[in-house]
Write a protein that holds these residues in place. Structure first.
Motif, mmCIF file in Angstrom:
data_model
loop_
_atom_site.group_PDB
_atom_site.id
_atom_site.type_symbol
_atom_site.label_atom_id
_atom_site.label_comp_id
_atom_site.label_asym_id
_atom_site.label_seq_id
_atom_site.Cartn_x
_atom_site.Cartn_y
_atom_site.Cartn_z
ATOM 1 N N MET A 1 33.050 15.432 -22.917
ATOM 2 C CA MET A 1 33.602 16.635 -23.533
ATOM 3 C C MET A 1 33.183 16.659 -24.996
ATOM 4 S SD MET A 1 35.524 19.412 -23.372
ATOM 5 C CE MET A 1 35.994 19.202 -21.684
ATOM 6 N N ASN A 2 32.651 17.773 -25.424
ATOM 7 C CA ASN A 2 32.248 17.917 -26.813
ATOM 8 C C ASN A 2 33.388 18.580 -27.580
ATOM 9 O OD1 ASN A 2 31.130 18.808 -29.268
ATOM 10 N ND2 ASN A 2 29.090 18.765 -28.374
ATOM 11 N N TYR A 3 34.053 17.798 -28.415
ATOM 12 C CA TYR A 3 35.230 18.280 -29.133
ATOM 13 C C TYR A 3 34.860 19.343 -30.157
ATOM 14 C CZ TYR A 3 37.073 14.225 -26.821
ATOM 15 O OH TYR A 3 37.421 13.339 -25.860
ATOM 16 N N GLN A 4 33.682 19.220 -30.758
ATOM 17 C CA GLN A 4 33.261 20.225 -31.727
ATOM 18 C C GLN A 4 33.106 21.592 -31.051
ATOM 19 O OE1 GLN A 4 29.963 19.273 -34.292
ATOM 20 N NE2 GLN A 4 29.709 21.402 -34.915
ATOM 21 N N LEU A 5 32.582 21.614 -29.832
ATOM 22 C CA LEU A 5 32.441 22.882 -29.111
ATOM 23 C C LEU A 5 33.807 23.513 -28.824
ATOM 24 C CD1 LEU A 5 29.555 22.171 -26.568
ATOM 25 C CD2 LEU A 5 29.488 23.601 -28.618
ATOM 26 N N LEU A 6 34.790 22.697 -28.484
ATOM 27 C CA LEU A 6 36.135 23.231 -28.266
ATOM 28 C C LEU A 6 36.687 23.855 -29.542
ATOM 29 C CD1 LEU A 6 37.963 20.537 -26.089
ATOM 30 C CD2 LEU A 6 37.325 22.861 -25.435
ATOM 31 N N ILE A 7 36.508 23.164 -30.661
ATOM 32 C CA ILE A 7 37.010 23.675 -31.937
ATOM 33 C C ILE A 7 36.252 24.937 -32.333
ATOM 34 C CG2 ILE A 7 37.249 23.162 -34.401
ATOM 35 C CD1 ILE A 7 37.711 20.206 -33.514
ATOM 36 N N GLU A 8 34.928 24.945 -32.127
ATOM 37 C CA GLU A 8 34.147 26.147 -32.436
ATOM 38 C C GLU A 8 34.606 27.323 -31.578
ATOM 39 O OE1 GLU A 8 30.014 25.143 -31.998
ATOM 40 O OE2 GLU A 8 29.898 24.356 -34.030
ATOM 41 N N SER A 9 34.810 27.096 -30.297
ATOM 42 C CA SER A 9 35.279 28.163 -29.411
ATOM 43 C C SER A 9 36.604 28.726 -29.898
ATOM 44 C CB SER A 9 35.447 27.639 -27.980
ATOM 45 O OG SER A 9 34.211 27.276 -27.432
ATOM 46 N N TYR A 10 37.506 27.837 -30.277
ATOM 47 C CA TYR A 10 38.804 28.269 -30.773
ATOM 48 C C TYR A 10 38.654 29.073 -32.064
ATOM 49 C CZ TYR A 10 43.570 28.200 -32.482
ATOM 50 O OH TYR A 10 44.800 28.580 -32.957
ATOM 51 N N SER A 11 37.761 28.610 -32.945
ATOM 52 C CA SER A 11 37.580 29.306 -34.226
ATOM 53 C C SER A 11 37.002 30.705 -34.037
ATOM 54 C CB SER A 11 36.700 28.484 -35.181
ATOM 55 O OG SER A 11 35.348 28.505 -34.774
ATOM 56 N N PHE A 12 36.327 30.946 -32.897
ATOM 57 C CA PHE A 12 35.789 32.270 -32.592
ATOM 58 C C PHE A 12 36.763 33.120 -31.783
ATOM 59 C CE2 PHE A 12 31.528 30.156 -33.142
ATOM 60 C CZ PHE A 12 31.194 30.849 -34.299
ATOM 61 N N GLY A 13 37.980 32.599 -31.541
ATOM 62 C CA GLY A 13 39.015 33.386 -30.888
ATOM 63 C C GLY A 13 39.280 33.065 -29.435
ATOM 64 N N THR A 14 38.603 32.080 -28.876
ATOM 65 C CA THR A 14 38.838 31.691 -27.490
ATOM 66 C C THR A 14 40.151 30.918 -27.386
ATOM 67 O OG1 THR A 14 36.465 31.507 -27.115
ATOM 68 C CG2 THR A 14 37.885 30.394 -25.535
ATOM 69 N N THR A 15 40.952 31.254 -26.392
ATOM 70 C CA THR A 15 42.195 30.531 -26.156
ATOM 71 C C THR A 15 41.881 29.235 -25.424
ATOM 72 O OG1 THR A 15 43.402 32.618 -25.982
ATOM 73 C CG2 THR A 15 44.467 30.669 -25.060
ATOM 74 N N LEU A 16 42.473 28.145 -25.882
ATOM 75 C CA LEU A 16 42.263 26.849 -25.251
ATOM 76 C C LEU A 16 43.336 26.610 -24.192
ATOM 77 C CD1 LEU A 16 41.486 24.610 -28.363
ATOM 78 C CD2 LEU A 16 39.869 25.750 -26.843
ATOM 79 N N SER A 17 42.950 25.935 -23.123
ATOM 80 C CA SER A 17 43.908 25.576 -22.075
ATOM 81 C C SER A 17 44.777 24.418 -22.564
ATOM 82 C CB SER A 17 43.173 25.167 -20.799
ATOM 83 O OG SER A 17 42.497 23.922 -21.001
ATOM 84 N N ASN A 18 45.869 24.192 -21.887
ATOM 85 C CA ASN A 18 46.739 23.058 -22.235
ATOM 86 C C ASN A 18 45.977 21.740 -22.126
ATOM 87 O OD1 ASN A 18 48.943 24.658 -22.784
ATOM 88 N ND2 ASN A 18 49.802 24.471 -20.740
ATOM 89 N N GLN A 19 45.093 21.633 -21.127
ATOM 90 C CA GLN A 19 44.307 20.405 -20.956
ATOM 91 C C GLN A 19 43.349 20.213 -22.136
ATOM 92 O OE1 GLN A 19 41.855 20.322 -17.461
ATOM 93 N NE2 GLN A 19 41.511 18.125 -17.608
ATOM 94 N N GLU A 20 42.726 21.278 -22.593
ATOM 95 C CA GLU A 20 41.815 21.174 -23.739
ATOM 96 C C GLU A 20 42.568 20.813 -25.007
ATOM 97 O OE1 GLU A 20 38.327 24.324 -22.446
ATOM 98 O OE2 GLU A 20 40.234 25.115 -23.222
ATOM 99 N N ILE A 21 43.745 21.380 -25.190
ATOM 100 C CA ILE A 21 44.576 21.045 -26.353
ATOM 101 C C ILE A 21 44.979 19.580 -26.300
ATOM 102 C CG2 ILE A 21 46.805 21.473 -27.475
ATOM 103 C CD1 ILE A 21 46.440 24.440 -26.566
ATOM 104 N N GLU A 22 45.356 19.102 -25.121
ATOM 105 C CA GLU A 22 45.730 17.687 -24.965
ATOM 106 C C GLU A 22 44.541 16.777 -25.279
ATOM 107 O OE1 GLU A 22 48.053 14.462 -24.581
ATOM 108 O OE2 GLU A 22 48.731 16.527 -24.636
ATOM 109 N N LEU A 23 43.347 17.158 -24.827
ATOM 110 C CA LEU A 23 42.147 16.371 -25.143
ATOM 111 C C LEU A 23 41.911 16.304 -26.644
ATOM 112 C CD1 LEU A 23 39.664 17.570 -22.380
ATOM 113 C CD2 LEU A 23 40.556 15.260 -22.669
ATOM 114 N N LEU A 24 42.087 17.426 -27.332
ATOM 115 C CA LEU A 24 41.918 17.437 -28.784
ATOM 116 C C LEU A 24 42.988 16.579 -29.467
ATOM 117 C CD1 LEU A 24 40.931 21.146 -29.467
ATOM 118 C CD2 LEU A 24 39.470 19.129 -29.653
#
Length: 62
Positions: A1-24
């Protein structure tokens, strides 16, 4: 899992799943526990401008 991609997606307005938030959260806890080692080896870099802006962080935040 690329954590930077998750953060970038969130910064562009994508909602993160509970699992993605837990991973972060787990990654953050791991980084905090290893902070001394990471600092000694120069592992911290500034976040790209678009992430700082999207997350309303100060420019150059790690």
């Amino acid at each position: 899992m690329n954590y930077q991609l998750l953060i970038e997606s969130y910064s562009f307005g994508t909602t993160l799943s509970n699992q993605e938030i837990e991973l972060l959260n787990l990654e953050l806890e791991t980084q905090i526990m290893n902070m001394n080692i990471s600092t000694d080896f120069g592992c911290f870099k500034s976040a790209p401008y678009h992430i700082c802006k999207g997350l309303k962080l100060r420019k150059g935040t790690s």
